[in-house]
Design a protein around this motif. Structure first.
Motif, PDB file in Angstrom:
ATOM      1  N   GLU A 204      -5.857   4.873 -13.276  1.00  0.00           N
ATOM      2  CA  GLU A 204      -6.597   3.677 -13.683  1.00  0.00           C
ATOM      3  C   GLU A 204      -6.140   2.453 -12.890  1.00  0.00           C
ATOM      4  OE1 GLU A 204      -7.577   1.006 -17.693  1.00  0.00           O
ATOM      5  OE2 GLU A 204      -6.224   2.741 -17.807  1.00  0.00           O
ATOM      6  N   VAL A 205      -4.832   2.357 -12.652  1.00  0.00           N
ATOM      7  CA  VAL A 205      -4.313   1.246 -11.850  1.00  0.00           C
ATOM      8  C   VAL A 205      -4.906   1.280 -10.454  1.00  0.00           C
ATOM      9  CG1 VAL A 205      -2.253   0.332 -10.704  1.00  0.00           C
ATOM     10  CG2 VAL A 205      -2.162   0.966 -13.115  1.00  0.00           C
ATOM     11  N   TYR A 206      -4.937   2.486  -9.838  1.00  0.00           N
ATOM     12  CA  TYR A 206      -5.494   2.594  -8.491  1.00  0.00           C
ATOM     13  C   TYR A 206      -6.969   2.180  -8.465  1.00  0.00           C
ATOM     14  CZ  TYR A 206      -1.286   5.169  -7.083  1.00  0.00           C
ATOM     15  OH  TYR A 206       0.002   5.535  -6.798  1.00  0.00           O
ATOM     16  N   GLN A 207      -7.700   2.499  -9.517  1.00  0.00           N
ATOM     17  CA  GLN A 207      -9.108   2.117  -9.573  1.00  0.00           C
ATOM     18  C   GLN A 207      -9.276   0.608  -9.754  1.00  0.00           C
ATOM     19  OE1 GLN A 207     -10.401   4.592 -12.816  1.00  0.00           O
ATOM     20  NE2 GLN A 207     -10.794   6.379 -11.525  1.00  0.00           N
ATOM     21  N   VAL A 208      -8.528   0.042 -10.701  1.00  0.00           N
ATOM     22  CA  VAL A 208      -8.645  -1.384 -10.986  1.00  0.00           C
ATOM     23  C   VAL A 208      -8.145  -2.228  -9.818  1.00  0.00           C
ATOM     24  CG1 VAL A 208      -7.803  -3.243 -12.495  1.00  0.00           C
ATOM     25  CG2 VAL A 208      -8.509  -1.052 -13.483  1.00  0.00           C
ATOM     26  N   HIS A 209      -7.111  -1.737  -9.146  1.00  0.00           N
ATOM     27  CA  HIS A 209      -6.495  -2.490  -8.055  1.00  0.00           C
ATOM     28  C   HIS A 209      -7.113  -2.181  -6.705  1.00  0.00           C
ATOM     29  CE1 HIS A 209      -2.494  -3.885  -9.997  1.00  0.00           C
ATOM     30  NE2 HIS A 209      -3.372  -3.627 -10.955  1.00  0.00           N
ATOM     31  N   PHE A 210      -8.225  -1.445  -6.681  1.00  0.00           N
ATOM     32  CA  PHE A 210      -8.765  -0.987  -5.398  1.00  0.00           C
ATOM     33  C   PHE A 210      -9.119  -2.147  -4.471  1.00  0.00           C
ATOM     34  CE2 PHE A 210     -12.364   0.378  -2.703  1.00  0.00           C
ATOM     35  CZ  PHE A 210     -11.715   1.354  -1.978  1.00  0.00           C
ATOM     36  N   LEU A 211      -9.902  -3.106  -4.975  1.00  0.00           N
ATOM     37  CA  LEU A 211     -10.283  -4.243  -4.133  1.00  0.00           C
ATOM     38  C   LEU A 211      -9.051  -5.054  -3.742  1.00  0.00           C
ATOM     39  CD1 LEU A 211     -12.364  -6.061  -2.784  1.00  0.00           C
ATOM     40  CD2 LEU A 211     -12.661  -7.246  -4.980  1.00  0.00           C
ATOM     41  N   GLY A 212      -8.160  -5.285  -4.708  1.00  0.00           N
ATOM     42  CA  GLY A 212      -6.939  -6.026  -4.405  1.00  0.00           C
ATOM     43  C   GLY A 212      -6.073  -5.310  -3.387  1.00  0.00           C
ATOM     44  N   SER A 213      -6.024  -3.977  -3.481  1.00  0.00           N
ATOM     45  CA  SER A 213      -5.230  -3.203  -2.521  1.00  0.00           C
ATOM     46  C   SER A 213      -5.822  -3.277  -1.121  1.00  0.00           C
ATOM     47  CB  SER A 213      -5.141  -1.741  -2.982  1.00  0.00           C
ATOM     48  OG  SER A 213      -4.522  -1.651  -4.234  1.00  0.00           O
ATOM     49  N   LEU A 214      -7.155  -3.204  -1.036  1.00  0.00           N
ATOM     50  CA  LEU A 214      -7.794  -3.356   0.271  1.00  0.00           C
ATOM     51  C   LEU A 214      -7.506  -4.729   0.870  1.00  0.00           C
ATOM     52  CD1 LEU A 214     -11.364  -1.775  -0.066  1.00  0.00           C
ATOM     53  CD2 LEU A 214      -9.401  -0.907   1.233  1.00  0.00           C
ATOM     54  N   ALA A 215      -7.594  -5.752   0.016  1.00  0.00           N
ATOM     55  CA  ALA A 215      -7.340  -7.110   0.495  1.00  0.00           C
ATOM     56  C   ALA A 215      -5.902  -7.265   0.955  1.00  0.00           C
ATOM     57  CB  ALA A 215      -7.656  -8.116  -0.619  1.00  0.00           C
ATOM     58  N   ARG A 216      -4.961  -6.722   0.173  1.00  0.00           N
ATOM     59  CA  ARG A 216      -3.550  -6.818   0.559  1.00  0.00           C
ATOM     60  C   ARG A 216      -3.262  -5.981   1.801  1.00  0.00           C
ATOM     61  NH1 ARG A 216       0.269  -8.837  -2.496  1.00  0.00           N
ATOM     62  NH2 ARG A 216       1.757  -7.157  -2.090  1.00  0.00           N
ATOM     63  N   LEU A 217      -3.971  -4.853   1.946  1.00  0.00           N
ATOM     64  CA  LEU A 217      -3.830  -4.057   3.165  1.00  0.00           C
ATOM     65  C   LEU A 217      -4.261  -4.864   4.375  1.00  0.00           C
ATOM     66  CD1 LEU A 217      -3.398  -1.469   4.761  1.00  0.00           C
ATOM     67  CD2 LEU A 217      -5.698  -0.734   4.085  1.00  0.00           C
ATOM     68  N   ALA A 218      -5.418  -5.512   4.272  1.00  0.00           N
ATOM     69  CA  ALA A 218      -5.903  -6.323   5.388  1.00  0.00           C
ATOM     70  C   ALA A 218      -4.981  -7.519   5.635  1.00  0.00           C
ATOM     71  CB  ALA A 218      -7.319  -6.807   5.105  1.00  0.00           C
ATOM     72  N   GLY A 219      -4.566  -8.196   4.549  1.00  0.00           N
ATOM     73  CA  GLY A 219      -3.697  -9.357   4.696  1.00  0.00           C
ATOM     74  C   GLY A 219      -2.350  -8.996   5.279  1.00  0.00           C
ATOM     75  N   SER A 220      -1.771  -7.896   4.791  1.00  0.00           N
ATOM     76  CA  SER A 220      -0.470  -7.495   5.308  1.00  0.00           C
ATOM     77  C   SER A 220      -0.574  -6.965   6.735  1.00  0.00           C
ATOM     78  CB  SER A 220       0.161  -6.447   4.395  1.00  0.00           C
ATOM     79  OG  SER A 220      -0.702  -5.347   4.211  1.00  0.00           O
ATOM     80  N   ALA A 221      -1.696  -6.312   7.058  1.00  0.00           N
ATOM     81  CA  ALA A 221      -1.899  -5.860   8.433  1.00  0.00           C
ATOM     82  C   ALA A 221      -1.960  -7.054   9.382  1.00  0.00           C
ATOM     83  CB  ALA A 221      -3.176  -5.034   8.533  1.00  0.00           C
ATOM     84  N   HIS A 222      -2.658  -8.118   8.968  1.00  0.00           N
ATOM     85  CA  HIS A 222      -2.729  -9.313   9.803  1.00  0.00           C
ATOM     86  C   HIS A 222      -1.363  -9.976   9.935  1.00  0.00           C
ATOM     87  CE1 HIS A 222      -4.329 -13.640  10.507  1.00  0.00           C
ATOM     88  NE2 HIS A 222      -4.048 -13.041  11.640  1.00  0.00           N
ATOM     89  N   SER A 223      -0.562  -9.921   8.883  1.00  0.00           N
ATOM     90  CA  SER A 223       0.743 -10.574   8.908  1.00  0.00           C
ATOM     91  C   SER A 223       1.802  -9.767   9.654  1.00  0.00           C
ATOM     92  CB  SER A 223       1.229 -10.831   7.477  1.00  0.00           C
ATOM     93  OG  SER A 223       0.394 -11.755   6.823  1.00  0.00           O
ATOM     94  N   TYR A 224       1.726  -8.429   9.564  1.00  0.00           N
ATOM     95  CA  TYR A 224       2.844  -7.616  10.025  1.00  0.00           C
ATOM     96  C   TYR A 224       2.519  -6.606  11.125  1.00  0.00           C
ATOM     97  CZ  TYR A 224       5.206  -9.664   6.064  1.00  0.00           C
ATOM     98  OH  TYR A 224       5.756 -10.563   5.192  1.00  0.00           O
ATOM     99  N   LEU A 225       1.263  -6.379  11.429  1.00  0.00           N
ATOM    100  CA  LEU A 225       0.933  -5.459  12.522  1.00  0.00           C
ATOM    101  C   LEU A 225       0.936  -6.087  13.908  1.00  0.00           C
ATOM    102  CD1 LEU A 225      -1.807  -2.947  11.363  1.00  0.00           C
ATOM    103  CD2 LEU A 225       0.597  -2.530  11.864  1.00  0.00           C
ATOM    104  N   PRO A 226       0.759  -7.432  14.051  1.00  0.00           N
ATOM    105  CA  PRO A 226       0.713  -7.979  15.408  1.00  0.00           C
ATOM    106  C   PRO A 226       1.893  -7.598  16.287  1.00  0.00           C
ATOM    107  CG  PRO A 226      -0.077  -9.620  13.890  1.00  0.00           C
ATOM    108  CD  PRO A 226       0.404  -8.463  13.052  1.00  0.00           C
TER     109      PRO A 226
END
Length: 400
Positions: A204-226
């Protein structure tokens, strides 16, 4: 006001120690291991932070608010137990996948230390800081994470000098992160242990947090993948970029506690709740202004001290660091103190997702055209866009 100041001071201890340690340890790493040393540290920490942020799901954004809204202590403990069972396996999986990549990208002499930095930073995703923010208990954060980090830093400084190697710092950092996790577990769950968490709750957490997880994935990728992207596509700009990036992230760590520290104080007011929100956001705005203008004064000398003249910095780099840290603080303030309490997290996550994806796409072209400062500028641009969207939404809503 005294209660508020004590609370802010308590939550400020951990990032303050982290920044102080950077001021001491970065010059040592630059002295003993040169650019390969701090580049390896930046690589391990950047990819580890990506793992930590993605594996942490949306808990750092919504967790403190859920703790504030919990009816009793047992409910708060169950919320944290569910968070651990949803975060832990995901962090372990992501760190295992990331380890071969950083091992390959790191300089041969820095591979083991880079792996240690990756693991330690990944485990930061299990932090209880948002739990303590929701309960308004900075004392536990200070004791469990602040003092242990201080002990690790205090031992790391002589260890690096004696060993002439970054590896001793990396290993001690990993050990004390594990100790802090154990202390948090003991404080929150006590002798009774963690409540049972079923797979249905985790799913249930994975379902509820899906959009937030995608956003944090994108945000963290921008912050830490460069760092990784530039190591593969434009290696000549990596020393300058990682030098600026290290200081920027240390600055963000030094101030991003502030909105979290104010959440519980703002929301437990029996009267004048709106006034407390205005005060909280105003405090963040004042601190952001002080950070920006203060950095213009001390930044040049501090950067020369930190990097021992190995990397050259100009006024553009100093301006970019100050602006990026200030904007990031203002974005966090609007997210945690205004939008999330009004259950506007979907706007937060959608904006983060779109803006961060654009930033990732722009990093390499900006680096190829403008060098390291071009890649770094994508941080400030992204924060500026998010701030404009959040402030604009608040303005439009107030006019209705």
């Amino acid at each position: 006001m005294k209660i508020l100041l004590r609370r802010v001071a308590g939550f400020a201890m951990l990032p303050g120690l982290s920044m102080l340690a950077s001021l001491v340890l970065l010059p040592l790493i630059a002295h003993f291991d040169g650019a390969a040393g701090w580049t390896g540290m930046a690589l391990g920490q950047s990819v580890g932070a990506l793992v930590s942020l993605v594996g942490g799901l949306a808990w750092p954004t919504v967790g403190a608010q859920r703790i504030v809204e919990a009816e009793d202590a047992d409910t708060r403990r169950r919320i944290f137990a569910v968070s651990l069972m949803s975060r832990g396996p995901l962090i372990a999986l992501l760190a295992t996948v990331a380890l071969p990549a950083v091992w390959w990208l790191a300089a041969p002499t820095q591979r083991l230390s880079t792996a240690c930095f990756l693991t330690a930073t990944s485990l930061n995703g299990l932090t209880a800081s948002w739990y303590y923010a929701g309960t308004g208990s900075p004392r536990h954060l200070v004791v469990n994470e602040g003092i242990t980090r201080f002990a690790g830093y205090a031992l790391a400084i002589p260890a690096v000098i004696i060993s002439n190697s970054t590896l001793s710092y990396a290993a001690l950092n990993l050990v004390f992160v594990i100790v802090a996790i154990g202390l948090n577990y003991r404080t929150i769950f006590g002798s009774r242990g963690m409540p049972h968490v079923g797979w249905a709750q985790v799913r249930e957490v994975y379902q509820v947090h899906f959009l937030g997880s995608l956003a944090r994935l994108a945000g963290s990728a921008h912050s830490y993948l460069p760092t990784s992207l530039l190591s593969a596509t434009a290696p000549s700009v990596v020393p300058l970029f990682t030098a600026i990036d290290n200081v920027y992230k240390s600055g963000c760590n030094a101030v991003d506690f502030l909105p979290s520290a104010l959440i519980e104080w703002m929301q437990t007011a029996e009267t004048n709740a709106h006034r407390r929100k205005v005060v909280a956001i105003t405090v963040c705005m004042v601190i952001a202004s002080l950070v920006f203008f203060g950095w213009q004064l001390i930044g040049p000398a501090l950067m020369r001290f930190l990097y021992q003249g190995v990397v050259t910095f100009g006024p553009v780099e100093i301006l970019a660091i100050g602006a990026s840290v200030a904007l990031a603080l203002l974005v966090d303030a609007l997210e945690l103190l205004d939008l999330v309490p009004r259950h506007g997290e979907n706007l937060v996550f959608t904006t983060e997702l779109v803006v961060s994806l654009a930033g990732i796409i722009a990093v390499v072209p900006m680096a190829l055209v403008f060098g390291g400062i071009g890649a770094f500028a994508t941080y400030a641009i992204a924060s500026g866009v998010k701030l404009s969207i959040f402030a604009g939404q608040r303005f439009l809503e107030s006019r209705r």
